[in-house]
Design a protein around this motif. Structure first.
Motif, short mmCIF file in Angstrom:
data_model
loop_
_atom_site.label_atom_id
_atom_site.label_comp_id
_atom_site.label_asym_id
_atom_site.label_seq_id
_atom_site.Cartn_x
_atom_site.Cartn_y
_atom_site.Cartn_z
N HIS A 49 -2.02 -7.21 -22.11
CA HIS A 49 -3.08 -6.25 -21.81
C HIS A 49 -4.32 -6.63 -22.61
CE1 HIS A 49 -4.65 -1.85 -22.09
NE2 HIS A 49 -5.21 -2.50 -21.10
N VAL A 62 -3.17 -7.51 -17.30
CA VAL A 62 -4.12 -6.52 -16.79
C VAL A 62 -5.22 -6.29 -17.81
CG1 VAL A 62 -2.46 -5.32 -15.32
CG2 VAL A 62 -2.78 -4.56 -17.68
N ILE A 74 -7.79 -3.07 -13.61
CA ILE A 74 -7.28 -1.70 -13.47
C ILE A 74 -8.35 -0.72 -13.96
CG2 ILE A 74 -4.84 -2.34 -13.68
CD1 ILE A 74 -4.96 -1.66 -16.65
#
Lengths: 469, 213
Positions: free
Chosen positions: A31, A126, A145
């Motif tokens: 992430h 992401v 996202i």
């Protein structure tokens, strides 16, 4: 029968569980976090008294708001400063590694991931940023996202998603010399449209994609979102493995041997089926220039601004008319007769070392044309900047009349002070020519670094292949 | 999240395709570290005649009289009627936050950008996909009838016109359930903590290099 696409393989590896309607819980390996889309997510964690599931899966960097001029006095804009300080505080509170503004490793989040080996083949990656698709160039499943999902990933290390469909974009044959990854990608978007990839993950294949360097593949995957796709992918090959090897966060020793062997399987099987296949002939792709306010509004350097009167679809016609009015362009104007005021070389699309080399090769020994009011080079990271300086590229840029800046997103979206004025026309190596994107009223033409450099020295768009460099 | 069940609301038409999230909420407003207060800056560069910056009192700014949402007949609209590929571009969730703050609870379009539609559903805004023909019909009806309202019923997955015509739309079961009940997705996922831990343990064995950092 059981042949799978690369996307199928990456998806299957990460499914934690699925509901009957196909809604799945997908595990996230990496992430990436920046200052604009994360503060509300961290605030949500605090309000619910939650902690990150796996702090070590996260890497944070400020990039959108950072000044690209001298940073010794910090950030002058109090709002930008607050947003960056909020990221610093959140990373400190939640135990997340951050490359802070004055760290040499700081840069645009999608540049530093691959550069550091934080992006690895086979990962799910992401980030609260649509250009996360960049990382698919390494054979990882990577997508942008929203902030609610940022919070969800922080809290659970998972994301809720349904599987997208498979599309193969095959760029067949060899691209001509002087035709870059950016031109290939703009040509793809011109062909399938800015919503052509909606609902799909696009795998880029074909000889012309295989022939691209890893950085070129990143440029292609980066703009997958400009074709509407959830993600872009390129299969792993020897170039991928060689690129990753030895990077600071890449595995080493025995783990490297295991990883590299596993990554060799990250390619679509011979009999894999795609829901849609699109072919482009690489040899027919010319250097591209956008003329409108959507990336699909693009043509070749030898083309002309299209005439809305010839468009039969009324919604499209009105869109073209609005775009030409905004861009201050008349129908049928030759692209080569458009004169930019400003040159911007930078962004997560085109601010890697090869991009700077390509631009510098064109600029060497030349000066900005008289009509160019300003020209910026914004390296993608502190390490890209350092490498460019070792190679003397900064001197080439400065001698030509460019400003040599500190790394960040800069004029791609102008959240810092680097913005276009109303009606200012820019040849930009970034990814979006939307109205107001680079500054309210600003006019953006998307091009490759070499084409931006060619426009810088001639004062108008020109086929870089015709210049003597 | 605010639940969405059904709504009878005034419709505002936005007759332009490929409306991007930079247009929905321009970059300068993304410097806020809050989730609320974006409504006055929705479509800022089209809506006002001056240049907007964060912290300005928008009630004092000159409105663009030609901009559709400034027209008296669309004041109080809760349903936005749009064209193809609405919400393309940046993943900024500030776009649906601004729409919700302004008062929109439904967007109807022939297609949406993926991330935007997803972000809407996480904020109690229902993205309704109808065919291009149906959307074109609605544009014509809205234009012809000031005060035009639509009935949107998520349970039945239907849009009903004032004339009684009914258009059906599709939506994922999971999204529908979350919207109908206003569910918090993190709490839902937390019900599967054991599954995540089992998966993670297996992954550490299969791909140990991902856990060595």
């Amino acid at each position: 029968m059981n042949d799978k696409t690369l996307y199928d393989k990456l998806w299957d590896r990460h499914v934690v569980r699925c509901d009957a309607d196909g809604t799945c819980l997908l595990y996230i390996d990496r992430h990436l976090v920046h200052e604009v889309t994360s503060p509300q997510a961290f605030e949500g964690l605090r309000l619910a008294n939650r902690r990150p599931w796996r702090s070590d899966a996260n890497l944070a960097v400020p990039d959108h708001n950072v000044p690209t001029t001298d940073r010794s006095a910090g950030i002058a804009d109090p709002l930008s400063r607050l947003q960056v300080e909020t990221l610093d505080a959140n990373c400190s509170d939640f135990g997340i590694t951050e490359f802070a503004m004055n760290d040499i490793r700081q840069g645009i989040v999608h540049i530093i991931g691959p550069e550091q080996g934080v992006t690895l083949p086979g990962m799910t990656i992401v980030c609260g940023d649509s250009h996360t698709s960049t990382h698919g160039a390494l054979g990882s499943l990577a997508f942008g996202i929203g902030t609610s999902e940022v919070e969800h990933v922080l809290a659970t290390q998972c994301i809720i998603q349904k599987k997208a469909r498979n599309m193969l974009v095959s760029v067949d044959g060899q691209a001509g010399s002087g035709v870059t990854a950016k031109d290939i990608m703009l040509a793809i978007i011109g062909k399938i449209g800015t919503a052509g990839g909606t609902g799909y993950v696009i795998e880029y294949g074909g000889d012309a994609i295989r022939a691209l360097s890893m950085e070129g593949r990143m440029t292609v995957c980066n703009m997958s979102i400009e074709a509407g796709a959830r993600a872009g992918l390129v299969a792993v090959d020897d170039k991928t493995i060689a690129y990753v090897k030895g990077r600071p966060y890449a595995p080493s020793g025995e783990l490297w041997m295991q990883a590299a062997a596993d990554w060799q399987t990250l390619r679509s099987d011979a009999g894999a089926r795609y829901d849609r296949v699109v072919h482009l002939d690489a040899a027919s792709i010319q250097p591209q220039v956008t003329w409108g306010t959507s990336p699909e509004m693009v043509t070749s350097i030898d083309g002309r601004v299209p005439d809305p009167a010839l468009e039969t679809d009324p919604v499209k016609r009105e869109g073209m008319q609005a775009a030409l009015a905004y861009m201050g362009l008349a129908a049928n104007t030759p692209i080569a007769e458009i004169h930019p005021d400003t040159i911007f070389i930078g962004s997560c699309t085109n601010a890697r070392i090869e991009d700077l080399r390509a631009a510098a090769a064109v600029l060497k020994g030349h000066k900005l044309a008289a009509n160019i009011k300003r020209a910026l080079v914004v390296p993608g990271s502190g390490l890209v900047k350092q490498q460019a300086e070792v190679e003397g590229l900064d001197q080439v840029f400065k001698a030509a009349g460019f400003e040599w800046r500190e790394p960040g997103c800069s004029m791609c979206l102008g959240m810092n002070d680097d913005r276009l004025a109303p009606k200012e026309r820019c040849a930009s190596t970034s990814n979006r020519n939307f109205e107001g994107r680079q500054g309210q009223g600003g006019r953006t033409h998307l091009v490759s670094p070499a084409m931006a450099a060619a426009a810088a020295i001639t004062g108008h768009f020109v086929d870089v292949r015709t210049l003597e460099v | 999240m605010q639940a969405f069940r059904k709504l009878n609301g005034l419709v505002a038409p936005f007759d332009r395709s490929n409306v991007d999230t930079d247009a929905i909420i321009p970059k300068q407003f993304l410097k806020s570290i809050k989730r609320t207060g974006f409504g006055p800056n929705l479509f800022d560069e089209w809506r006002y005649l001056d240049h907007g910056e964060i912290g300005m009192d928008c009630s004092q700014r000159p409105l663009n009289p030609d901009f559709v949402l400034n027209q008296p007949r669309y004041q109080g609209a809760q349903i936005l009627l749009a064209r193809d590929n609405f919400g393309c571009g940046s993943s900024r969730e500030h776009a649906p936050w601004a729409m919700l703050d302004f008062g929109f609870r439904v967007v109807i379009a022939p297609s949406f950008a993926d991330i935007f539609a997803n972000n809407c559903c996480k904020n109690g805004i229902l993205p309704v996909v109808l065919s291009s023909t149906e959307v074109a019909r609605l544009f014509a009806e809205v234009d012809a009838a000031p005060g035009y309202c639509l009935d949107v019923d998520l349970e039945k997955q239907q849009v009903k016109t004032p004339g009684g015509e009914v258009f059906s739309f599709a939506i994922d079961d999971f999204r529908k359930k979350c919207l109908l009940q206003g569910l918090d997705e993190i709490s839902l996922t937390m019900q599967h903590v054991a599954d995540i831990k089992t998966f993670e343990a297996r992954r550490m064995l299969d791909e140990p290099w991902l856990f060595s950092g």
